[in-house]
Scaffold this active site. Structure first.
Site, PDB file in Angstrom:
ATOM      1  N   SER A  59       0.850  -1.193   0.000  1.00 56.73           N
ATOM      2  CA  SER A  59       0.000   0.000   0.000  1.00 56.73           C
ATOM      3  C   SER A  59       0.885   1.242   0.000  1.00 56.73           C
ATOM      4  O   SER A  59       1.796   1.360   0.810  1.00 56.73           O
ATOM      5  CB  SER A  59      -0.912   0.039   1.222  1.00 56.73           C
ATOM      6  OG  SER A  59      -1.626   1.276   1.230  1.00 56.73           O
ATOM      7  N   VAL A  64       7.417   2.208   4.339  1.00 57.97           N
ATOM      8  CA  VAL A  64       8.379   1.547   3.459  1.00 57.97           C
ATOM      9  C   VAL A  64       7.950   1.685   1.997  1.00 57.97           C
ATOM     10  O   VAL A  64       8.773   1.947   1.118  1.00 57.97           O
ATOM     11  CB  VAL A  64       8.566   0.057   3.847  1.00 57.97           C
ATOM     12  CG1 VAL A  64       9.512  -0.647   2.886  1.00 57.97           C
ATOM     13  CG2 VAL A  64       9.105  -0.056   5.274  1.00 57.97           C
ATOM     14  N   CYS A  65       6.658   1.543   1.735  1.00 58.52           N
ATOM     15  CA  CYS A  65       6.149   1.663   0.360  1.00 58.52           C
ATOM     16  C   CYS A  65       6.383   3.078  -0.180  1.00 58.52           C
ATOM     17  O   CYS A  65       6.766   3.255  -1.339  1.00 58.52           O
ATOM     18  CB  CYS A  65       4.663   1.325   0.311  1.00 58.52           C
ATOM     19  SG  CYS A  65       4.286  -0.345   0.872  1.00 58.52           S
ATOM     20  N   ASP A  66       6.152   4.055   0.661  1.00 61.71           N
ATOM     21  CA  ASP A  66       6.388   5.455   0.312  1.00 61.71           C
ATOM     22  C   ASP A  66       7.869   5.648  -0.034  1.00 61.71           C
ATOM     23  O   ASP A  66       8.204   6.189  -1.093  1.00 61.71           O
ATOM     24  CB  ASP A  66       5.974   6.327   1.515  1.00 61.71           C
ATOM     25  CG  ASP A  66       6.218   7.813   1.300  1.00 61.71           C
ATOM     26  OD1 ASP A  66       5.241   8.549   1.185  1.00 61.71           O
ATOM     27  OD2 ASP A  66       7.401   8.229   1.269  1.00 61.71           O
TER      28      ASP A  66
END
Length: 172
Positions: A59, A64-66
């Site tokens: 997501s 971490v995804c950002d």
């Protein structure tokens, strides 16, 4: 019936099941249908003749995804026009567009696997228990052959950015 890989990865130390095959370097890249926005879909053929770096995140609205998407956005500008850098998640296209605008993301194309989760199943990254796509990296050459794969063992860890970028550089 899709293949289930029980305990193939963990989320905060707890085993999770990945649905789909475990792809390897040398495999033909499976086709996919992903949403660019609510109405328009893209497939592998939309990036024909380009090297593709596909960064998969559970997501876009997590730390971490950002960070992963921002890192590949920075790198994308240096890789040239023959490289398509795609980030895939099951976030709705609205959320992806909002996040890109807020984050100033302009080099990476965000694509959504929210409808049928067909990308997740074809690439072996659909998390059965969460219905999210597992963090992973795929580098696909201009002839749609997979040249580099990283399936993360733990969802909250960062991928090996340097190895993925090096795999792309060898192809351009």
């Amino acid at each position: 019936m899709s293949q289930e890989r029980k305990g193939a990865a963990t989320f905060k130390g707890n085993p999770i099941t990945l649905v789909g095959p475990e792809l390897k370097a040398g495999d033909a890249a499976p086709d996919f249908k992903l949403n660019k926005d609510l109405l328009n879909e893209v497939s592998l053929s939309d990036y024909a003749g380009k090297v593709k770096l596909i960064s998969v995140v559970p997501s876009i609205d997590t730390g971490v995804c950002d960070a992963q998407t921002r890192r590949f956005n920075e790198e994308a500008a240096k890789l040239g026009d023959n490289v398509a850098v795609l980030t895939v998640s099951v976030d709705l296209p609205f959320a992806q567009a909002r996040w890109c605008g807020a984050a100033g993301i302009d080099q990476v194309v965000l694509l959504s696997d929210y409808k049928a989760k067909s990308f997740g199943q074809a690439y072996g990254v659909l998390i059965q228990e969460l219905q999210l796509d597992m963090r992973s990296i795929f580098v696909i050459d201009a002839n749609d052959k997979i040249q580099y794969v990283e399936y993360l063992g733990e969802m909250t860890e960062h991928p090996n950015y340097e190895a993925a970028i090096e795999a792309v550089k060898k192809l351009v």
